[in-house]
Design an enzyme around this catalytic site. Structure first.
Site, mmCIF file in Angstrom:
data_model
loop_
_atom_site.group_PDB
_atom_site.id
_atom_site.type_symbol
_atom_site.label_atom_id
_atom_site.label_comp_id
_atom_site.label_asym_id
_atom_site.label_seq_id
_atom_site.Cartn_x
_atom_site.Cartn_y
_atom_site.Cartn_z
ATOM 1 N N LEU A 112 3.822 24.318 -21.334
ATOM 2 C CA LEU A 112 3.013 24.068 -19.966
ATOM 3 C C LEU A 112 2.470 25.253 -19.385
ATOM 4 O O LEU A 112 1.222 25.520 -19.164
ATOM 5 C CB LEU A 112 3.622 22.858 -19.149
ATOM 6 C CG LEU A 112 3.179 22.544 -17.927
ATOM 7 C CD1 LEU A 112 1.693 21.784 -18.204
ATOM 8 C CD2 LEU A 112 3.988 22.011 -17.015
ATOM 9 N N GLU A 129 1.177 28.363 -17.623
ATOM 10 C CA GLU A 129 0.216 29.358 -17.857
ATOM 11 C C GLU A 129 0.211 30.574 -16.983
ATOM 12 O O GLU A 129 0.495 30.473 -15.688
ATOM 13 C CB GLU A 129 -0.989 28.971 -18.056
ATOM 14 C CG GLU A 129 -1.056 27.838 -19.223
ATOM 15 C CD GLU A 129 -2.697 27.331 -19.187
ATOM 16 O OE1 GLU A 129 -2.727 26.345 -19.988
ATOM 17 O OE2 GLU A 129 -3.488 27.965 -18.657
ATOM 18 N N GLY A 145 1.186 27.885 -12.732
ATOM 19 C CA GLY A 145 2.527 27.715 -12.965
ATOM 20 C C GLY A 145 3.064 26.390 -12.577
ATOM 21 O O GLY A 145 3.157 25.605 -13.383
ATOM 22 N N GLN A 205 29.945 38.650 -2.165
ATOM 23 C CA GLN A 205 30.670 39.406 -0.852
ATOM 24 C C GLN A 205 31.991 39.040 -0.754
ATOM 25 O O GLN A 205 32.626 39.896 -0.184
ATOM 26 C CB GLN A 205 29.921 38.469 0.502
ATOM 27 C CG GLN A 205 29.955 39.267 1.862
ATOM 28 C CD GLN A 205 29.138 40.608 1.665
ATOM 29 O OE1 GLN A 205 28.039 40.506 0.790
ATOM 30 N NE2 GLN A 205 29.438 41.272 2.581
ATOM 31 N N HIS A 251 33.967 38.984 -3.444
ATOM 32 C CA HIS A 251 34.459 40.064 -4.376
ATOM 33 C C HIS A 251 34.431 41.464 -3.968
ATOM 34 O O HIS A 251 34.889 42.473 -4.391
ATOM 35 C CB HIS A 251 33.720 39.853 -5.527
ATOM 36 C CG HIS A 251 34.290 38.854 -6.457
ATOM 37 N ND1 HIS A 251 34.059 37.432 -6.078
ATOM 38 C CD2 HIS A 251 35.001 38.850 -7.540
ATOM 39 C CE1 HIS A 251 34.545 36.757 -7.069
ATOM 40 N NE2 HIS A 251 35.364 37.506 -7.819
ATOM 41 N N GLY A 289 32.915 44.993 -3.544
ATOM 42 C CA GLY A 289 32.189 46.130 -4.582
ATOM 43 C C GLY A 289 32.719 45.618 -5.863
ATOM 44 O O GLY A 289 31.674 45.668 -6.840
ATOM 45 N N GLU A 334 10.891 24.387 -13.365
ATOM 46 C CA GLU A 334 10.776 23.041 -13.092
ATOM 47 C C GLU A 334 10.345 22.677 -11.687
ATOM 48 O O GLU A 334 10.504 21.730 -11.125
ATOM 49 C CB GLU A 334 12.243 22.390 -13.007
ATOM 50 C CG GLU A 334 12.393 21.505 -14.309
ATOM 51 C CD GLU A 334 12.620 22.005 -15.503
ATOM 52 O OE1 GLU A 334 11.896 22.986 -16.111
ATOM 53 O OE2 GLU A 334 13.328 21.196 -16.568
#
Length: 414
Positions: A139, A141, A145, A353, A355, A357, A380
């Site tokens: 669909l 293009e 979009g 955040q 985790h 670094g 979608e």
């Protein structure tokens, strides 16, 4: 709320083909498959930019290429309410796995289920459900979009009844692997008779069909998309879906709306994974000799994440129930997709955040999740398109209820 057209997708307005008891076994098998066989190989999928063949075969063996295809054509026959429960499981791991069979069950396969002629269903749905045929939804293009009304690909009817298709598509999921392109093309300018868009079944081996190399994307490694070009591609009259030239726009809108509920559930499943990874990290990573999960600001982030996940899960289940009952097949899917895909982006950001670094390192799951989920707000129909559908739909409904509406819109005609 808007009422669904009872002639479209009416199979889901009746009782499910799969009982609750049988579905519980299906869901348990999928849960086991995802957690024990796919999750441990996420890095392999990402590094190789492909789903390993043994996982593809295993997905075929448990019916995942046809879980939403009716049983009469060899699928499992799940309705959308059951579909989203599996999507919650699929979202827990690499999104490339779901993408592998997503178009068969979703936007491509549902065009055939809902709109195909008996002969088209007989020819294609069984091999699609078995995974012997990979169907792609052609669909999007470069200039069309989220709004299919802007299609430039053209189909011209010949004197002998054949059609000749010319044009290009972009970002087409599974295109490099596809055996069948469910292809949308303009047959005339939009007029009072309809939008002038038809949909055709184009086998990948048809002369004039050319698929470019697969795209290099920000995330979702292993899920292949590519440009598809149609150069003087000739197909017979039997390739016209439903045998009607003005069916394409309605088929696209219906298939996309159903797919939005599935994508929303997928987003919730991914958000759950990001939350689980973050809670586990907060409980074990230490700073100053204490787990960081004891810090109130970390707890606040986890609380916001959990709230989004729970709200999204409830919302997507409600939207699916409304679709199955036929109560709302336009606004509710867009509400679910808008909220859940925006929510998972926020959850993924907070997961990184939490985790610190470590969350920025390529081998940590939340880093992959952060990149993967960005696409969910684009395909979608973008978040902006969902807002237009929701807002416009609410206003039109109010106008109809008050008798104030005097004109029709493109969506009303679809």
């Amino acid at each position: 709320m808007p009422q669904a057209n009872p002639e479209v997708g009416s199979a889901e307005l009746v009782s499910a083909e799969v009982s609750d008891e049988d579905f519980a076994h299906i869901k348990a098998a999928v849960h086991e498959f995802i957690r024990t066989r796919v999750v441990p190989r996420e890095r392999e999928i990402a590094d190789g930019d492909a789903v390993p063949e043994d996982l593809r075969q295993a997905a075929k063996d448990i019916g995942l290429f046809g879980f939403a295809i009716p049983q009469q054509w060899g699928g499992l026959g799940l309705n959308l309410a059951q579909d989203v429960e599996l999507a919650l499981e699929f979202g827990y791991t690499s999104l490339a796995l779901r993408s592998m069979f997503g178009t068969n069950n979703g936007i491509a396969g549902q065009v055939l289920v809902g709109f195909g002629t008996p002969e088209q269903k007989q020819r294609w749905l069984a091999p699609i459900a078995a995974g012997e045929v990979v169907a792609s939804f052609a669909l999007t293009e470069p200039g069309a979009g989220s709004d299919p009304a802007g299609l430039r690909t053209r189909a011209v009817e010949q004197e002998n009844g054949d059609w000749v298709i010319d044009g290009s598509k972009c970002f087409i999921t599974n295109a490099p692997l596809a055996d069948l392109f469910v292809t949308f093309a303009r047959v005339r300018p939009a007029d009072d008779d309809g939008p002038g868009i038809a949909v055709f079944l184009v086998p990948a081996g048809t002369p004039g069909v050319r698929v470019a190399d697969h795209d290099r994307k920000m995330g979702q490694e292993g899920s292949w998309t590519a440009d598809v070009h149609f150069d003087n591609v000739r197909v017979p009259a039997s390739a016209l879906v439903g045998g009607q030239v003005d069916l394409g726009y309605r088929a696209a809108m219906t298939s996309l709306a159903r797919g939005r509920v599935h994508i929303a559930a997928l987003a919730v499943g991914t958000a759950q994974r990001a939350l689980d990874e973050s809670v586990q990290y907060a409980a074990t990573a230490t700073q100053g000799g204490a787990p960081i999960g004891r810090f109130q600001l970390v707890q606040a982030m986890l609380a916001d994440m959990a709230t989004g996940v729970m709200a999204g899960r409830a919302l997507v289940r409600d939207a699916a129930a409304q679709w199955v009952s036929g109560r709302d097949r336009r606004i509710a899917p867009s509400v679910a997709k808008l909220f859940c895909t925006e929510m998972v982006g926020e959850v993924a950001d907070k997961a990184v955040q939490v985790h610190g670094g470590s969350g920025y390192m390529r081998d940590v799951p939340v880093e992959r999740i952060y990149r993967d989920v960005r696409l969910l707000r684009l395909y979608e129909g973008t978040s902006e398109i969902q807002r237009l559908i929701i807002g416009g739909g609410l206003v039109r409904q109010a106008e109809r209820d008050s008798g104030a509406g005097t004109g029709t819109t493109k969506e009303d005609r679809s």
